[in-house]
Design an enzyme around this catalytic site. Structure first.
Site, PDB file in Angstrom:
ATOM      1  N   PRO A 120       0.828  -1.211   0.000  1.00 56.94           N
ATOM      2  CA  PRO A 120       0.000   0.000   0.000  1.00 56.94           C
ATOM      3  C   PRO A 120       0.859   1.256   0.000  1.00 56.94           C
ATOM      4  CG  PRO A 120      -0.883  -1.591   1.537  1.00 56.94           C
ATOM      5  CD  PRO A 120       0.430  -2.148   1.063  1.00 56.94           C
ATOM      6  N   CYS A 121       0.526   2.186  -0.907  1.00 51.21           N
ATOM      7  CA  CYS A 121       1.388   3.354  -1.082  1.00 51.21           C
ATOM      8  C   CYS A 121       0.753   4.649  -0.597  1.00 51.21           C
ATOM      9  CB  CYS A 121       1.776   3.500  -2.555  1.00 51.21           C
ATOM     10  SG  CYS A 121       0.370   3.805  -3.653  1.00 51.21           S
ATOM     11  N   GLN A 122      -0.505   4.596  -0.117  1.00 48.56           N
ATOM     12  CA  GLN A 122      -1.186   5.835   0.226  1.00 48.56           C
ATOM     13  C   GLN A 122      -0.444   6.632   1.296  1.00 48.56           C
ATOM     14  OE1 GLN A 122      -2.600   2.934  -0.164  1.00 48.56           O
ATOM     15  NE2 GLN A 122      -4.267   3.140  -1.630  1.00 48.56           N
ATOM     16  N   GLY A 123       0.205   5.940   2.223  1.00 45.98           N
ATOM     17  CA  GLY A 123       0.925   6.634   3.289  1.00 45.98           C
ATOM     18  C   GLY A 123       2.159   7.373   2.816  1.00 45.98           C
ATOM     19  N   HIS A 124       2.629   7.030   1.602  1.00 44.39           N
ATOM     20  CA  HIS A 124       3.808   7.708   1.040  1.00 44.39           C
ATOM     21  C   HIS A 124       3.426   8.798   0.042  1.00 44.39           C
ATOM     22  CE1 HIS A 124       6.128   4.450   2.790  1.00 44.39           C
ATOM     23  NE2 HIS A 124       5.491   3.564   2.078  1.00 44.39           N
TER      24      HIS A 124
END
Length: 404
Positions: A120-124
């Site tokens: 998951p990339c949303q936090g970056h």
């Protein structure tokens, strides 16, 4: 438009409706796909394997979203695709001894040629203003490194947004260091997806690791990152044939727009503008209150799209107004722009929101297809001798060989 709609796609035609027999060939490329989503990375590996005359053998694919796994299974019916968290199969800490669950995973999966994942990339993401760079989900990146310790694959690929490098926990560097300890050659780079044959301006960070003597990750990624963009791969090439479909249904159904957004699209269509003037934007997007100029923007036939997200069905989420129609993109158009050919079916996704999420979150298959081509060649897999049914790992000199 820049060319005839009859112009064939340069490679891997998006309009192809007949699925290749990915499970046919000899021998089989054995893969594990973590955070698999609907299967973008797996499709890329399948395309690379098929081009090399190899079968695809999905030993394990994991995702926690039922709707995404349903689509994955529909497209890879022989795959061992499971609705589960990656932590269920790889529950140990980075440097710990293997747990009981991990020993079971290692035994059931067996020899793994390619391990890959798009955590998951949303936090970056720069679009995430709440937990940017400091999100607990960011540490899921490290689970691919843990899986590498458990499965000892020949080749590993991890993809994410470019800003993953700035994560406060240093997940990329930690993964890099661990894989080096495990005797992998490791390299990282940021790649422009458009240069790989996708009608989209999207950039992804790639970590590639290898135990194969003939595969140098640094050289592979240098080749990928040095490729020049090809203007052939524009929106006309990707979705030009979908204009004016009669009685569109399913994922060709146009998204509905608010009266205010219809007025905004009418203005841009009549004026020819690609960007909405400040005074026609919502107040929260006026006078420098918003930094994303592409919001409410119109796409161009002669250019690739901006990064496709799950918001592709609304012009208020980005530059997603169709180049010539008074609407945002359909799910079919977004899938094409991501690089999914028509033989890849999304029909098992019952909810429009689920469909938008899995298409927007998918990794364009071209990334794994291009890396996979180099990886498969270096693996030098050979047909199994008559009577021998399975591969066993032999690590002499770091090369994979048949057990004799």
């Amino acid at each position: 438009m820049t060319a005839s709609l009859d112009t064939p796609a340069p490679t891997f035609p998006l309009r192809e409706k007949v699925r290749p027999a990915f499970e046919s060939g000899d021998p089989a490329l054995r893969i594990v796909d973590l955070f698999s989503g609907c299967g973008g990375l797996t499709l890329g590996a399948a395309q690379a394997a098929s081009a090399a005359g190899l079968a695809l053998d999905v030993r394990l694919a994991l995702d926690f979203e039922q709707s995404a796994v349903d689509v994955y299974k529909a497209n890879f019916p022989q795959a061992n695709a499971v609705v589960a968290s990656v932590e269920d199969y790889f529950d140990g800490e980075l440097d710990d001894e293997l747990t009981e669950a991990e020993l079971k995973t290692r035994k059931s999966v067996g020899t793994t040629h390619l391990l890959f994942g798009g955590p998951p990339c949303q936090g970056h993401s720069d679009l995430n203003n709440r937990t940017r760079r400091d999100d607990p989900k960011n540490k899921l990146y490290l689970k691919v490194a843990r899986a590498a310790r458990v499965l000892d694959p020949s080749i590993i690929l991890i993809e994410n947004v470019p800003t993953v490098r700035l994560d406060t926990a240093g997940v990329v560097q930690t993964t890099f260091d661990l894989l080096k300890k495990l005797d992998y050659k490791v390299a990282t780079v940021t790649v422009g997806i458009h240069s790989l044959g996708v009608a989209q301006k999207r950039r992804r960070h790639v970590l590639l690791a290898s135990k194969i003597k003939g595969l140098d990750p640094e050289l592979v990624l240098k080749d990928l990152s040095s490729r020049t963009e090809d203007s052939t791969f524009d929106l006309e090439w990707a979705i030009g044939d979908l204009v004016g479909l009669v009685n569109p249904t399913g994922y060709d159904t146009p998204p509905k727009a608010s009266p205010a957004n219809i007025e905004r699209m009418e203005y841009m269509q009549e004026s020819g503008d690609k960007d909405l003037p400040n005074d026609l934007r919502p107040k929260c997007h006026q006078d420098g209150n918003h930094s994303y100029k592409s919001m409410y923007g119109r796409l161009s036939w002669n250019d690739p799209a901006q990064t496709i997200t799950s918001g592709f069905g609304s012009i208020g989420q980005g530059r997603y107004m169709h180049p010539s129609a008074l609407r945002a993109l359909t799910a079919h158009e977004a899938a094409r722009i991501q690089g999914f050919p028509d033989y890849f079916s999304f029909s098992s996704a019952a909810k429009r929101a689920d469909l938008a999420t899995m298409i927007g979150n998918a990794v364009p298959p071209a990334l794994m297809r291009e890396v996979g081509a180099a990886a498969i060649d270096s693996l030098a897999l050979k047909p199994e001798p008559i009577g021998q049914l399975t591969f066993e790992p032999s690590r002499t000199g770091g090369e994979l060989a048949l057990a004799g």
